[in-house]
Design a protein around this motif. Structure first.
Motif, PDB file in Angstrom:
ATOM      1  N   ARG A  11      41.057  31.037  35.485  1.00 41.61           N
ATOM      2  CA  ARG A  11      41.751  30.088  36.366  1.00 41.61           C
ATOM      3  C   ARG A  11      42.513  30.826  37.465  1.00 41.61           C
ATOM      4  O   ARG A  11      42.559  30.360  38.602  1.00 41.61           O
ATOM      5  CB  ARG A  11      42.702  29.207  35.550  1.00 41.61           C
ATOM      6  N   ARG A  12      43.075  31.963  37.134  1.00 36.86           N
ATOM      7  CA  ARG A  12      43.805  32.712  38.154  1.00 36.86           C
ATOM      8  C   ARG A  12      42.844  33.286  39.191  1.00 36.86           C
ATOM      9  O   ARG A  12      43.168  33.345  40.378  1.00 36.86           O
ATOM     10  CB  ARG A  12      44.638  33.819  37.487  1.00 36.86           C
ATOM     11  N   ILE A  13      41.658  33.686  38.753  1.00 40.77           N
ATOM     12  CA  ILE A  13      40.652  34.159  39.704  1.00 40.77           C
ATOM     13  C   ILE A  13      40.207  33.011  40.607  1.00 40.77           C
ATOM     14  O   ILE A  13      40.057  33.187  41.829  1.00 40.77           O
ATOM     15  CB  ILE A  13      39.449  34.773  38.959  1.00 40.77           C
ATOM     16  N   ILE A  14      40.020  31.836  40.030  1.00 37.72           N
ATOM     17  CA  ILE A  14      39.676  30.665  40.843  1.00 37.72           C
ATOM     18  C   ILE A  14      40.794  30.382  41.844  1.00 37.72           C
ATOM     19  O   ILE A  14      40.545  30.080  43.011  1.00 37.72           O
ATOM     20  CB  ILE A  14      39.416  29.432  39.947  1.00 37.72           C
ATOM     21  N   GLY A  15      42.050  30.494  41.376  1.00 38.66           N
ATOM     22  CA  GLY A  15      43.171  30.295  42.284  1.00 38.66           C
ATOM     23  C   GLY A  15      43.135  31.264  43.455  1.00 38.66           C
ATOM     24  O   GLY A  15      43.433  30.897  44.593  1.00 38.66           O
ATOM     25  N   ALA A  16      42.752  32.505  43.187  1.00 40.37           N
ATOM     26  CA  ALA A  16      42.645  33.494  44.264  1.00 40.37           C
ATOM     27  C   ALA A  16      41.514  33.139  45.219  1.00 40.37           C
ATOM     28  O   ALA A  16      41.649  33.270  46.443  1.00 40.37           O
ATOM     29  CB  ALA A  16      42.419  34.891  43.668  1.00 40.37           C
ATOM     30  N   LEU A  17      40.392  32.664  44.691  1.00 36.73           N
ATOM     31  CA  LEU A  17      39.275  32.259  45.550  1.00 36.73           C
ATOM     32  C   LEU A  17      39.644  31.035  46.392  1.00 36.73           C
ATOM     33  O   LEU A  17      39.125  30.863  47.499  1.00 36.73           O
ATOM     34  CB  LEU A  17      38.039  31.962  44.698  1.00 36.73           C
ATOM     35  N   ARG A  27      40.546  43.285  46.062  1.00 36.68           N
ATOM     36  CA  ARG A  27      41.798  42.702  46.551  1.00 36.68           C
ATOM     37  C   ARG A  27      42.355  41.686  45.557  1.00 36.68           C
ATOM     38  O   ARG A  27      43.576  41.613  45.340  1.00 36.68           O
ATOM     39  CB  ARG A  27      41.583  42.058  47.926  1.00 36.68           C
ATOM     40  N   ILE A  28      41.476  40.870  44.975  1.00 34.98           N
ATOM     41  CA  ILE A  28      41.929  39.892  43.991  1.00 34.98           C
ATOM     42  C   ILE A  28      42.516  40.596  42.777  1.00 34.98           C
ATOM     43  O   ILE A  28      43.585  40.211  42.268  1.00 34.98           O
ATOM     44  CB  ILE A  28      40.765  38.967  43.582  1.00 34.98           C
ATOM     45  N   ALA A  29      41.851  41.651  42.303  1.00 29.14           N
ATOM     46  CA  ALA A  29      42.345  42.395  41.137  1.00 29.14           C
ATOM     47  C   ALA A  29      43.715  43.005  41.415  1.00 29.14           C
ATOM     48  O   ALA A  29      44.621  42.961  40.568  1.00 29.14           O
ATOM     49  CB  ALA A  29      41.338  43.472  40.749  1.00 29.14           C
ATOM     50  N   ALA A  30      43.887  43.578  42.606  1.00 22.97           N
ATOM     51  CA  ALA A  30      45.176  44.180  42.953  1.00 22.97           C
ATOM     52  C   ALA A  30      46.272  43.124  43.005  1.00 22.97           C
ATOM     53  O   ALA A  30      47.399  43.360  42.552  1.00 22.97           O
ATOM     54  CB  ALA A  30      45.066  44.904  44.291  1.00 22.97           C
ATOM     55  N   ALA A  31      45.957  41.945  43.537  1.00 28.77           N
ATOM     56  CA  ALA A  31      46.951  40.878  43.641  1.00 28.77           C
ATOM     57  C   ALA A  31      47.342  40.342  42.271  1.00 28.77           C
ATOM     58  O   ALA A  31      48.513  40.020  42.027  1.00 28.77           O
ATOM     59  CB  ALA A  31      46.403  39.744  44.506  1.00 28.77           C
ATOM     60  N   LEU A  32      46.373  40.278  41.356  1.00 26.83           N
ATOM     61  CA  LEU A  32      46.635  39.704  40.031  1.00 26.83           C
ATOM     62  C   LEU A  32      47.122  40.743  39.028  1.00 26.83           C
ATOM     63  O   LEU A  32      47.536  40.388  37.922  1.00 26.83           O
ATOM     64  CB  LEU A  32      45.368  39.034  39.487  1.00 26.83           C
ATOM     65  N   GLU A  34      45.174  43.054  37.571  1.00 22.46           N
ATOM     66  CA  GLU A  34      44.145  43.152  36.542  1.00 22.46           C
ATOM     67  C   GLU A  34      43.130  44.219  36.931  1.00 22.46           C
ATOM     68  O   GLU A  34      42.972  44.539  38.115  1.00 22.46           O
ATOM     69  CB  GLU A  34      43.422  41.801  36.379  1.00 22.46           C
ATOM     70  N   PRO A  35      42.388  44.775  35.960  1.00 23.18           N
ATOM     71  CA  PRO A  35      41.353  45.767  36.293  1.00 23.18           C
ATOM     72  C   PRO A  35      40.263  45.148  37.176  1.00 23.18           C
ATOM     73  O   PRO A  35      39.834  44.020  36.938  1.00 23.18           O
ATOM     74  CB  PRO A  35      40.794  46.168  34.926  1.00 23.18           C
ATOM     75  N   GLU A  36      39.826  45.899  38.171  1.00 18.15           N
ATOM     76  CA  GLU A  36      38.820  45.370  39.103  1.00 18.15           C
ATOM     77  C   GLU A  36      37.528  44.998  38.387  1.00 18.15           C
ATOM     78  O   GLU A  36      36.925  43.958  38.679  1.00 18.15           O
ATOM     79  CB  GLU A  36      38.532  46.393  40.199  1.00 18.15           C
ATOM     80  N   ARG A  37      37.083  45.831  37.443  1.00 16.22           N
ATOM     81  CA  ARG A  37      35.828  45.543  36.752  1.00 16.22           C
ATOM     82  C   ARG A  37      35.929  44.248  35.962  1.00 16.22           C
ATOM     83  O   ARG A  37      34.967  43.469  35.894  1.00 16.22           O
ATOM     84  CB  ARG A  37      35.457  46.700  35.826  1.00 16.22           C
ATOM     85  N   THR A  38      37.068  43.990  35.358  1.00 17.23           N
ATOM     86  CA  THR A  38      37.259  42.752  34.595  1.00 17.23           C
ATOM     87  C   THR A  38      37.221  41.538  35.510  1.00 17.23           C
ATOM     88  O   THR A  38      36.560  40.530  35.223  1.00 17.23           O
ATOM     89  CB  THR A  38      38.595  42.788  33.836  1.00 17.23           C
ATOM     90  N   VAL A  39      37.933  41.639  36.636  1.00 17.49           N
ATOM     91  CA  VAL A  39      37.949  40.534  37.598  1.00 17.49           C
ATOM     92  C   VAL A  39      36.549  40.281  38.152  1.00 17.49           C
ATOM     93  O   VAL A  39      36.102  39.137  38.266  1.00 17.49           O
ATOM     94  CB  VAL A  39      38.950  40.827  38.734  1.00 17.49           C
ATOM     95  N   GLU A 154      50.122  35.598  48.790  1.00 20.23           N
ATOM     96  CA  GLU A 154      50.211  36.408  50.005  1.00 20.23           C
ATOM     97  C   GLU A 154      49.422  37.706  49.877  1.00 20.23           C
ATOM     98  O   GLU A 154      48.892  38.220  50.866  1.00 20.23           O
ATOM     99  CB  GLU A 154      51.677  36.697  50.329  1.00 20.23           C
ATOM    100  N   ALA A 155      49.328  38.245  48.674  1.00 15.85           N
ATOM    101  CA  ALA A 155      48.564  39.471  48.470  1.00 15.85           C
ATOM    102  C   ALA A 155      47.062  39.229  48.633  1.00 15.85           C
ATOM    103  O   ALA A 155      46.331  40.121  49.071  1.00 15.85           O
ATOM    104  CB  ALA A 155      48.860  40.048  47.090  1.00 15.85           C
ATOM    105  N   VAL A 156      46.607  38.028  48.294  1.00 18.63           N
ATOM    106  CA  VAL A 156      45.188  37.693  48.433  1.00 18.63           C
ATOM    107  C   VAL A 156      44.871  37.272  49.857  1.00 18.63           C
ATOM    108  O   VAL A 156      43.821  37.613  50.413  1.00 18.63           O
ATOM    109  CB  VAL A 156      44.792  36.557  47.456  1.00 18.63           C
TER     110      VAL A 156
END
Length: 323
Positions: A11-17, A27-32, A34-39, A154-156
């Motif tokens: 859901r947080r990834i969807i929120g970033a999208l 960029r989404i991983a850095a904002a959240l 979370e590890p980039e590979r996981t995101v 703002e980070a995304v």
């Protein structure tokens, strides 16, 4: 689109999208945090399963809401016909005095033909009311359902949030290459600049510059389309709001204070504002239409429950077919 259950990170990834549908997984991983590979793994899976669809929407005409009544037992047929029109952005089946609601985008000189010739010939429709949109307070493109903190948003975010105009015709003035880019983004809003360059026949830097120009000037809006129930908001309703003329702007702006308001527009007709809201349950809807601060400034609110969505942001529901 599908309504496959998702987890908290999904859901947080969807929120970033929803903030930026073309944001890189990095960029989404850095904002959240979370590890980039996981995101990337979670995000790619949801895109492949069409839990979320990213598309490029173009404001190509004036907007009007079509409030329709249908022949008994023919609502699915009529609403389906509206959803499959190329000029509709959304189509819902409703409870209440109207059986379905759709938004149409068209050039001003086509409105008469649509209202007088095309809509009356729609199978199953017995009555249509056309409500031209005067102003958007919020479109689904700008909807942020509170999944991310302000700092994460703002980070995304790379491009400023822009409310599409209901009378935006800038796309009609573009050249062949820009129009081809818009068609490519309509098919896949996350298509890489390299892929766009190969499709259009330009260099990758040129494709990147033109996509950037189209986005910064509000010609194309990248939308992450998702069924609200995926985000834990399974109850959706259309609010038909009567407001004194001098308070239309005040009420419209007040509605924007709620993350439950997906869409709000000032329209012509007997109701001055139409809003689309999604909430966790019916009690939350009751609270919103009876106790929210904006209610004190309106004359009446008619509520219609959305019982079936056939199209959202130009994407047909349940079929994976884009407009």
């Amino acid at each position: 689109m599908s309504a496959i259950p998702v987890g908290a990170l999904d859901r947080r990834i969807i929120g970033a999208l929803q903030v930026d549908g073309r944001a890189s997984w990095r960029r989404i991983a850095a904002a959240l945090g979370e590890p980039e590979r996981t995101v990337a793994r979670h995000g790619t899976r949801m895109l492949e399963e069409r839990t979320v669809v990213v598309t490029g929407a173009v404001a190509h005409g004036s907007a009007a809401l079509i409030r329709a009544r249908c022949v008994q037992a023919a609502t699915r047929v009529a609403a389906g016909a509206l959803a499959h029109r190329r000029d509709t952005t959304f189509t819902y089946v409703l409870t209440g005095t109207a059986d379905c609601l759709a938004e149409v985008l068209s050039p001003d000189d086509r409105l008469a033909s649509i209202a007088l010739d095309e809509l009356p010939g729609t199978p199953g429709l017995v009555q249509c009311t056309t409500l031209p949109v005067l102003r958007y307070f919020r479109t689904v493109h700008e909807w942020q359902p509170g999944l991310l903190t302000a700092a994460e948003v703002e980070a995304v975010r790379e491009y400023p949030s822009m409310t599409p105009s209901s009378t935006d015709h800038r796309a009609s003035e573009l050249g062949r290459e820009e129009k081809e880019i818009l068609r490519a983004l309509a098919e896949d809003g996350r298509l890489s600049h390299d892929a766009i360059a190969r499709l259009v026949g330009v260099s990758e830097p040129t494709a990147r510059r033109r996509v950037d120009w189209l986005r910064r000037n509000g010609v194309v809006h990248i939308r992450a389309v998702v069924a609200p129930e995926v985000l834990g908001l399974p109850v959706e309703a259309i609010l038909w709001i009567r407001v004194p003329p001098v308070r239309v702007d005040e009420v419209g702006e007040a509605l924007l204070g709620s993350p439950w308001v997906r869409y709000a527009a000032a329209v012509m007709g007997e109701h001055q504002i139409v809003a689309d809201v999604t909430v966790p349950d019916r009690f939350a809807l009751y609270e919103f239409v009876t106790r929210a601060p904006w209610v004190a400034h309106v004359e009446s609110v008619e509520t219609s429950l959305v019982i079936h969505s056939l199209k959202r942001s130009g994407v047909l529901s349940g079929t994976g077919v884009r407009r």
